[in-house]
Design an enzyme around this catalytic site. Structure first.
Site, PDB file in Angstrom:
ATOM      1  N   LYS A   1       0.845  -1.189   0.000  1.00 46.71           N
ATOM      2  CA  LYS A   1       0.000   0.000   0.000  1.00 46.71           C
ATOM      3  C   LYS A   1       0.876   1.233   0.000  1.00 46.71           C
ATOM      4  O   LYS A   1       1.431   1.598   1.032  1.00 46.71           O
ATOM      5  CB  LYS A   1      -0.947  -0.011   1.198  1.00 46.71           C
ATOM      6  CG  LYS A   1      -2.025  -1.072   1.060  1.00 46.71           C
ATOM      7  CD  LYS A   1      -2.298  -1.806   2.354  1.00 46.71           C
ATOM      8  CE  LYS A   1      -2.984  -3.128   2.079  1.00 46.71           C
ATOM      9  NZ  LYS A   1      -2.390  -4.253   2.792  1.00 46.71           N
TER      10      LYS A   1
ATOM     11  N   TRP B   1      -2.635   0.707  -4.304  1.00 46.10           N
ATOM     12  CA  TRP B   1      -2.124  -0.654  -4.176  1.00 46.10           C
ATOM     13  C   TRP B   1      -1.121  -0.995  -5.270  1.00 46.10           C
ATOM     14  O   TRP B   1      -1.339  -0.711  -6.442  1.00 46.10           O
ATOM     15  CB  TRP B   1      -3.275  -1.659  -4.251  1.00 46.10           C
ATOM     16  CG  TRP B   1      -4.115  -1.700  -3.017  1.00 46.10           C
ATOM     17  CD1 TRP B   1      -3.850  -1.072  -1.837  1.00 46.10           C
ATOM     18  CD2 TRP B   1      -5.339  -2.396  -2.841  1.00 46.10           C
ATOM     19  NE1 TRP B   1      -4.834  -1.353  -0.922  1.00 46.10           N
ATOM     20  CE2 TRP B   1      -5.763  -2.167  -1.515  1.00 46.10           C
ATOM     21  CE3 TRP B   1      -6.120  -3.216  -3.662  1.00 46.10           C
ATOM     22  CZ2 TRP B   1      -6.930  -2.713  -0.996  1.00 46.10           C
ATOM     23  CZ3 TRP B   1      -7.285  -3.760  -3.146  1.00 46.10           C
ATOM     24  CH2 TRP B   1      -7.681  -3.508  -1.821  1.00 46.10           C
TER      25      TRP B   1
END
Ligand code: ADP
Length: 542
Positions: free
Chosen positions: A437, A442
């Site tokens: 993250k 992501w």
């Protein structure tokens, strides 16, 4: 329609009846062992009678602690065919986990390979429910070892010799009765137990026989490299027996050299294992001069199959490579990456893109992916957690509080983050816990790894998250170079640059001698995170 139950008994009885002369070839400590399905049937019946005499009753758990070989195959059928539960124990688990799962499943008897006896001897005082031990050895009359401390200890071969080769299997088995169980190889927390029903295993085998999945058939010679202690070697021993295929079982500690030799010598047509097995085999094929022509397919699952590996098998060695996905909880087959007929005219590289996905859901199973907004759009971009349901998907963990988190509203929540494209192909972006993250976005460690492993100098690569003061987490790559190759960090970053957004590029590349592996041969990323964190911290100080 009639309500005849689907049970494992009918699998072995079919092989005995229709394929009595077909062979099962096993690599054992003392060489190659061969026998027929007729003999498999007789020995399985003898073992079943011996287990019954030792007091095994319907519903009892019988543990196996063994490599892939003919005796383990006999246990695969003898135990469920008397209504007991085949509990395959992962021999590579930490001792505390071995103790936990034997006690938690309440195994009554343990069948143990001779070379693995020390692992059980070391934990014997902690085992609360085991009443007898059986040692599986090539020695006909393996004598009780008075020093082993395992008591009573029976010789497998003696039990089979003295057993009843015409013993009748249990007729009164309900298809929903438990046939087997396997614990997940936990990387955090205690292993979780999954119980397989007769019905689930039989239906799963049906699917493995379909032409559009693995297409296992009588003409195949099937070699599961995936261990029989891991998700029933992906169900292959059941399917191969039911369909009367020839089987090759690779025995203790199979190395890439042994695997290559077995494929060549026994004309294996279909083999199955995790990507690390195939990466190792590729390396071996580069060194030796092997004939691999018999292989009609390699089945690969358990972790993402890097595109570079698929390409190498197919273009260099002409060996078709099938990528599949599943879990311990799913028996395991859920998706499999084969082309639709409309894709056959695409250029190879575009076909490869499709075949490197985890694929399409197999008949009999349903999937969907969800995130905070609901079901994800099938656009190949939006990510969500994969949910699965179907007749060979577990509906709980065995006597485990953690069932509540994973099984909700009739679905298994996999913890795998996926995208789905308009045609239904699923792509695993990452396991929830491995996603990186960075700045609220992501990054897929899997995508970076697969790209790195396509580099000609790289043997293996794992990408992990390292804590970062500004971005929260940043990717760090850990790579193992191929023998005799030198590649610099800068070269690797340049290699990745055209393939990824700038912010996806790893902040550092660590050259390591080996990527640590889990008990079933997957990359053990937890062990690399500390190294990666240290490297980034050191970079900041420079
Ligand atoms: P363990 O949990 O013991 O590692 P499992 O076989 O149950 O063993 O692991 C299942 C997980 O492995 C899946 O949830 C998924 O994260 C991963 N996995 C399995 N097959 C694939 C694949 N083809 N590509 C990517 N990940 C996979």
């Amino acid at each position: 329609m009639m309500e005849t139950p689907l049970t494992i008994v009918q699998m072995i009885e079919r092989a005995e009846k229709y394929y009595p002369t077909k062979e099962i070839i096993s690599r054992t400590a003392s060489g190659i062992h061969r026998f027929s399905y007729k003999q498999l049937g007789e020995r399985t019946r003898s073992l079943a009678s011996a287990l019954t005499k030792l007091g095994v009753q319907k519903g009892d758990r019988v543990g196996t602690f063994a490599w892939n070989h003919h005796r383990h195959l006999e246990a695969y059928f003898a135990i469920p065919s008397i209504g007991a539960v085949l509990h395959t124990i992962n021999i590579r688990l930490a001792p505390e986990h071995i103790i936990y799962i034997i006690n938690h499943s309440e195994d009554k008897i343990l069948l143990i390979d001779e070379d693995l006896l020390p692992l059980i001897e070391a934990v014997k005082d902690e085992l609360k429910t085991v009443e007898s031990f059986i040692v599986m050895s090539d020695q006909k009359n393996h004598m009780e070892n008075p020093d082993s401390g395992l008591f009573p200890l029976y010789s497998y071969e003696k039990l089979v010799e003295e057993g009843d080769a015409s013993f009748q299997f249990e007729a009164d088995i309900d298809e929903y009765d438990p046939a087997g169980m396997c614990y997940t190889s936990a990387t955090t927390g205690k292993p979780k137990g999954v119980v397989y029903s007769h019905r689930g295993i039989v239906l799963h085998s049906f699917t493995q026989g379909l032409a559009d999945t693995a297409g296992i058939c009588e003409a195949d010679t099937v070699m599961p490299v995936v261990p029989m202690f891991h998700v029933n070697a992906w169900g292959l021993p059941f399917s191969a027996t039911w369909f009367g295929a020839t089987q090759v079982l690779p025995g203790p500690g199979p190395t890439p050299k042994i695997i290559a030799g077995l494929i060549e010598n026994h004309q294996v047509t279909l083999s199955a294992g995790v990507p690390t097995i195939w990466i190792g085999l590729l390396n071996e094929l580069e060194k030796g001069n092997y004939q691999m022509d018999s292989l009609r397919a390699i089945l690969c699952g358990g972790s993402s199959a890097p595109k570079g590996i698929i390409r190498a098998f197919e273009t260099t060695y002409n060996i078709p490579f099938i990528h599949a996905y599943g879990m311990t909880e799913t028996t395991p087959l859920v998706t499999l990456a084969k082309l639709k007929s409309e894709h056959r005219s695409l250029p190879y590289e575009e076909q490869l893109e499709i075949r490197a996905t985890q694929g399409l859901v197999v008949p009999g199973i349903e999937v969907k992916a969800i995130n905070d907004q609901g079901e994800v759009k099938p656009d190949g971009k939006e990510m969500g957690e994969l949910l699965i349901r179907g007749p060979w998907i577990a509906d709980e963990y065995y006597k485990d509080e953690r069932s509540k988190e994973a099984f909700r509203d009739g679905w298994l929540y996999t913890g795998d983050v996926v995208t789905m494209d308009g045609e239904g192909y699923i792509r695993i972006v990452d396991r929830t816990k491995d996603l990186i993250k960075s700045g609220g976005e992501w990054i897929s460690s899997v995508d970076l790894e697969n790209a790195l492993m396509a580099h000609e100098g790289i043997f293996e690569a794992a990408v992990v998250a390292a804590p970062h003061p500004k971005w929260q987490e940043r990717p760090v790559a850990c790579v193992v170079l191929k023998e005799g190759k030198t590649v610099s960090k800068e070269e690797l970053i340049e290699f990745l640059r055209p393939q990824f957004a700038k912010w996806w590029l790893p902040d550092d590349v660590l050259f390591v001698n080996e990527i640590p592996k889990t008990s079933v041969g997957k990359f053990l990323k937890a062990a690399l995170r500390e190294k990666a964190a240290e490297a980034l911290a050191a970079q900041k100080q420079e």
